[in-house]
Motif scaffolding. Structure first.
Motif, PDB file in Angstrom:
ATOM      1  N   ALA A 189     -66.663 -16.550 112.436  1.00 53.50           N
ATOM      2  CA  ALA A 189     -66.261 -15.882 111.198  1.00 53.50           C
ATOM      3  C   ALA A 189     -64.852 -15.317 111.334  1.00 53.50           C
ATOM      4  CB  ALA A 189     -67.250 -14.769 110.866  1.00 53.50           C
ATOM      5  N   THR A 190     -64.531 -14.796 112.512  1.00 56.64           N
ATOM      6  CA  THR A 190     -63.201 -14.230 112.718  1.00 56.64           C
ATOM      7  C   THR A 190     -62.155 -15.335 112.615  1.00 56.64           C
ATOM      8  OG1 THR A 190     -64.229 -12.672 114.231  1.00 56.64           O
ATOM      9  CG2 THR A 190     -61.834 -12.809 114.314  1.00 56.64           C
ATOM     10  N   ALA A 191     -62.431 -16.501 113.238  1.00 49.66           N
ATOM     11  CA  ALA A 191     -61.474 -17.627 113.171  1.00 49.66           C
ATOM     12  C   ALA A 191     -61.338 -18.120 111.728  1.00 49.66           C
ATOM     13  CB  ALA A 191     -61.931 -18.760 114.084  1.00 49.66           C
ATOM     14  N   ILE A 192     -62.475 -18.200 111.026  1.00 50.95           N
ATOM     15  CA  ILE A 192     -62.443 -18.668 109.623  1.00 50.95           C
ATOM     16  C   ILE A 192     -61.606 -17.704 108.776  1.00 50.95           C
ATOM     17  CG2 ILE A 192     -63.833 -19.020 107.540  1.00 50.95           C
ATOM     18  CD1 ILE A 192     -66.167 -19.872 109.437  1.00 50.95           C
ATOM     19  N   ASN A 193     -61.937 -16.407 108.882  1.00 46.68           N
ATOM     20  CA  ASN A 193     -61.232 -15.417 108.060  1.00 46.68           C
ATOM     21  C   ASN A 193     -59.742 -15.396 108.381  1.00 46.68           C
ATOM     22  OD1 ASN A 193     -63.527 -14.742 106.724  1.00 46.68           O
ATOM     23  ND2 ASN A 193     -63.952 -12.889 107.895  1.00 46.68           N
ATOM     24  N   SER A 194     -59.421 -15.544 109.674  1.00 47.68           N
ATOM     25  CA  SER A 194     -58.001 -15.449 110.008  1.00 47.68           C
ATOM     26  C   SER A 194     -57.238 -16.681 109.512  1.00 47.68           C
ATOM     27  CB  SER A 194     -57.850 -15.171 111.510  1.00 47.68           C
ATOM     28  OG  SER A 194     -57.221 -16.197 112.154  1.00 47.68           O
ATOM     29  N   SER A 195     -57.837 -17.886 109.585  1.00 49.90           N
ATOM     30  CA  SER A 195     -57.093 -19.042 109.068  1.00 49.90           C
ATOM     31  C   SER A 195     -57.026 -18.998 107.536  1.00 49.90           C
ATOM     32  CB  SER A 195     -57.684 -20.363 109.558  1.00 49.90           C
ATOM     33  OG  SER A 195     -58.983 -20.514 109.070  1.00 49.90           O
ATOM     34  N   LEU A 196     -58.062 -18.446 106.890  1.00 46.29           N
ATOM     35  CA  LEU A 196     -57.999 -18.323 105.423  1.00 46.29           C
ATOM     36  C   LEU A 196     -56.962 -17.276 105.020  1.00 46.29           C
ATOM     37  CD1 LEU A 196     -61.776 -18.568 104.467  1.00 46.29           C
ATOM     38  CD2 LEU A 196     -59.994 -20.279 104.078  1.00 46.29           C
TER      39      LEU A 196
END
Ligand SMILES: Nc1ncnc2c1ncn2[C@@H]1O[C@H](COP(=O)(O)OP(=O)(O)OP(=O)(O)O)[C@@H](O)[C@H]1O
Length: 467
Positions: A315-322
């Motif tokens: 989730a952290t990787a997803i949120n940061s790339s978004l």
């Protein structure tokens, strides 16, 4: 072959594993691009990112809560969002704050079916692709808002397979239209190749051949590409569906509090099309296009998703790339208003790979997905603001078209024949060495000329640079 960096860099097109092409060849020689239709299609080089908003129907869990809706569709291009709106009542409930209004190229309400989304988001991109423009469709929205439903359809594995199944997704419909249009052609040839990758925790993996993992993005004159990614020739829709199924089965999916099957990675299905048509006068035209079809992972609030451990890391990787994607879109929109802005494409793999599709050489459509549930109001507003900025971005797509001008070639041949005959006449009058020198002077670089025509000459010594 379509002009794609993977080919030029020497990467061999891998044979499709899931669906071998018809015997003998990877080339689609059975059908032809309809030149007239292709030229008629497209909407010119300059265009804004097209934005289609899709409001999904409430799902079981939301219906059980009985909270009503916070999104109201007003006609085909406008939407109103407020803390509590019942679908029957137009006004916000007592105590509600001011509603937020947004308008987009198209707003699809709860009852909109998959065909409607294809007509609004996919059809024009297919037109442009056949006309020789790069394209991109990407589905954006919070977790559980319907991105995968929109792009892939419902059946696990991508696309519902049967063409009669109304729930098949946008990607399958794009290829049905593309192959249908290509098949209407008369005598011309085409080549269509596809790849499928995911970006998981900032790592790029091949979804068709998972042993190809941790791949890198490189840049070429034709845009970013991923060396080492497997590329598969496709000749019919069923080949594409097989690739989608294989890829979806390899994609990271997990259950969270907000979605039973939540995508934990961004997926990018890419196709390269090269079509060659011949007009009535016999002049051939070659058109190339690259099409990205992107199903993004959804933003999620840790509290709502209940993510922990591996899920939290994802989730952290997803949120940061978004968040990088949001930043890129915001800056591109600012730049559109004349403000000088650095665009941080390289801050994430996603934006680095898709930079052409966001602010450059591409016709792009964003399908923004939202949930109608009041509990998701904050995320819905954030998606709508993102979409609102995206619609302000204007891209300059380049027409990828080569036309062989036969008349020009004929004129050139005539001129060269004239020169040759003049040289022959002179040859009758002069020393044969003269003809050889004249010929070599035309076709060889200076240094070679010097060395071959005058092997003993010291005018250009070893190591000297040709003029
Ligand atoms: N238009 C729709 N009509 C009916 N059901 C839908 C629609 N859109 C989504 N759904 C349902 O809502 C649920 C969540 O959808 P989906 O998995 O596509 O969300 P998502 O945005 O891809 O989520 P994530 O980002 O977590 O992967 C699924 O059960 C899906 O079938």
């Amino acid at each position: 072959m379509p002009s794609r960096p993977g080919t030029r860099s020497g990467l061999k097109a891998a044979a499709p594993k899931a669906a071998p092409p018809a015997a003998g060849s990877a080339r689609g020689s059975v059908a032809a691009a309809d030149a007239d239709a292709a030229v008629a299609g497209g909407d010119g080089a300059d265009s804004n990112i097209r934005v289609v908003l899709r409001v999904r129907p409430p799902i079981k869990r939301e219906l059980a809560k009985g909270d009503g809706t916070c999104v109201q569709v007003l006609g085909s291009q406008a939407v109103r969002v407020a803390p509590q709106l019942s679908s029957a009542a137009a006004a916000p409930a007592a105590g509600g704050t001011e509603p937020h209004m947004f308008s987009f190229d198209h707003v699809a309400g709860e009852s909109a079916d998959q065909e409607c989304i294809f007509q609004e988001a996919g059809s024009l991109i297919v037109d442009n692709c056949l006309a020789g423009y790069n394209g991109c469709i990407f589905a954006y929205g919070q977790t559980g808002s319907g991105k995968t439903f929109t792009m892939m359809g419902t059946e696990e594995g991508g696309g519902a397979g049967g063409r009669a199944d109304a729930s098949r997704g946008l990607i399958q419909r794009v290829f049905e239209d593309l192959f249908g249009r290509l098949a209407k052609g008369r005598g011309a040839k085409y080549v269509l190749e596809c790849s499928f990758l995911e970006i998981y925790n900032e790592t790029i993996n091949d979804l068709i051949e998972p042993s190809r993992s941790n791949l890198q993005v490189r840049e070429s004159a034709e845009g970013p590409f991923v060396p080492g990614l497997s590329i598969h020739a496709v000749q019919r829709v069923e080949d594409v569906v097989a690739l989608l199924r294989t890829g979806q089965a390899n994609r990271r999916v997990a259950e969270t509090n907000t979605n039973e099957r939540s995508s934990r990675s961004h997926s990018v299905f890419t196709c390269w099309l090269q079509s060659k048509t011949v007009d009535a006068s016999g002049s051939p035209t070659t058109r190339r296009a690259r099409l990205h079809l992107v199903d993004l992972a959804g933003s999620e609030r840790q509290k709502a998703s209940g993510a922990q451990g591996e899920r939290l890391k994802e989730a952290t990787a997803i949120n940061s790339s978004l968040s990088v994607l949001g930043n890129v879109i915001m800056r591109l929109a600012d730049r559109q208003q004349g403000r000088a802005r650095h665009i941080p494409y390289r801050d994430s793999r996603l934006t680095y790979l898709l930079q052409d599709s966001l602010g450059g050489n591409s016709k792009t459509c964003l399908v923004a997905n939202v949930s109608p549930a009041p509990v998701n109001l904050g995320e819905t507003l954030s998606t709508l603001r993102f979409a609102d900025q995206a619609k302000r971005i204007r891209s300059q797509a380049v027409l990828n078209e080569d036309t062989d001008d036969r008349d020009a070639l004929r004129r050139e041949i005539k001129r060269l024949k004239g020169e040759l005959s003049a040289a022959r006449q002179q040859a009758g009058q002069g020393h044969p060495q003269f003809i050889v020198r004249r010929f070599c002077c035309c076709f060889l670089p200076v240094r070679q000329r010097t060395q071959q025509v005058h092997p003993s000459s010291s005018a250009a010594g070893p190591g000297s640079t040709p003029a």
